[in-house]
Design an enzyme around this catalytic site. Structure first.
Site, mmCIF file in Angstrom:
data_model
loop_
_atom_site.group_PDB
_atom_site.id
_atom_site.type_symbol
_atom_site.label_atom_id
_atom_site.label_comp_id
_atom_site.label_asym_id
_atom_site.label_seq_id
_atom_site.Cartn_x
_atom_site.Cartn_y
_atom_site.Cartn_z
ATOM 1 N N ARG A 76 0.884 -1.170 0.000
ATOM 2 C CA ARG A 76 0.000 0.000 0.000
ATOM 3 C C ARG A 76 0.911 1.205 0.000
ATOM 4 N NH1 ARG A 76 -2.462 4.182 0.395
ATOM 5 N NH2 ARG A 76 -4.596 4.471 1.071
ATOM 6 N N GLU A 84 -11.196 4.738 -5.105
ATOM 7 C CA GLU A 84 -11.548 3.314 -5.058
ATOM 8 C C GLU A 84 -12.289 2.913 -6.327
ATOM 9 O OE1 GLU A 84 -10.441 1.357 -2.609
ATOM 10 O OE2 GLU A 84 -9.513 3.143 -1.738
ATOM 11 N N ARG A 121 -0.967 -5.473 4.649
ATOM 12 C CA ARG A 121 -0.271 -4.896 3.504
ATOM 13 C C ARG A 121 0.969 -4.170 4.006
ATOM 14 N NH1 ARG A 121 -5.176 -1.440 0.991
ATOM 15 N NH2 ARG A 121 -5.034 -0.715 3.139
#
Length: 180
Positions: A76, A84, A121
């Site tokens: 990330r 998104e 992540r």
């Protein structure tokens, strides 16, 4: 024989011996295998991009520095937020990330205070093979916004400046998405 008594033929004979020696050396070099004549290319290190998930998340195979060697992991990008899926400008943001981080390319990564988020992540700053700071580039081009999640704030001033420039220029999502 004294050097002052040398004649031109003696000088030529000495020069001929040097030329013959050089020719022999060149001939020997010419016999060396081609692989020995050229140095091995330096192998680049860094995680390898496997796929771009969205504008601020990529999947990589680790190289053992930050992401374990051989491990498939998600990164990330720190201090940015890309739209998104389904949101205004999400396709463009994902496409731009894919341009900056093509599948098969290698990354240079840098961590901050926290290494992972609650989704496991890796939280990293990323540079591509052309040494472009991808996190900043996405914000500066208007494909993402600057977002701060303390304590990871190493490039907060850089990201804020990139966002101010993008917003002022109406770059990317700043002009494409009316709610901004």
């Amino acid at each position: 024989m004294h050097p002052s008594s040398w004649t031109a033929p003696h000088r030529r004979a000495g020069a001929g011996a040097v030329v013959a020696s050089l020719a022999a050396a060149v001939g020997l070099v010419g016999l060396a295998p081609p692989a020995a004549a050229q140095p091995e290319p330096v192998k680049q290190r860094g995680p390898v991009v496997l796929r771009v998930i969205d504008g601020d998340t990529v999947e990589v195979r680790g190289d053992g520095r930050v992401v374990p060697a051989g491990a498939v992991a998600r990164i990330r990008l720190l201090e940015i937020d890309a739209p998104e899926r389904g949101d205004c400008f999400s396709r463009e943001a994902t496409a731009r990330t894919a341009e900056l981080l093509p599948v098969g390319s290698r990354l240079r990564t840098e961590r901050d205070v926290e290494l992972k988020d609650r989704y496991d992540r890796y939280l990293l700053y990323v540079w591509n093979e052309r040494n472009v700071f991808v996190n900043e580039s996405l914000v500066r081009s208007g494909h993402a916004t600057s977002v701060l999640f303390e304590p990871n704030d190493k490039y907060a001033k850089t990201m804020a400046a990139a966002q101010a420039a993008a917003r002022q220029a109406g770059a990317g999502l700043w002009s494409a998405c009316p709610a901004r």
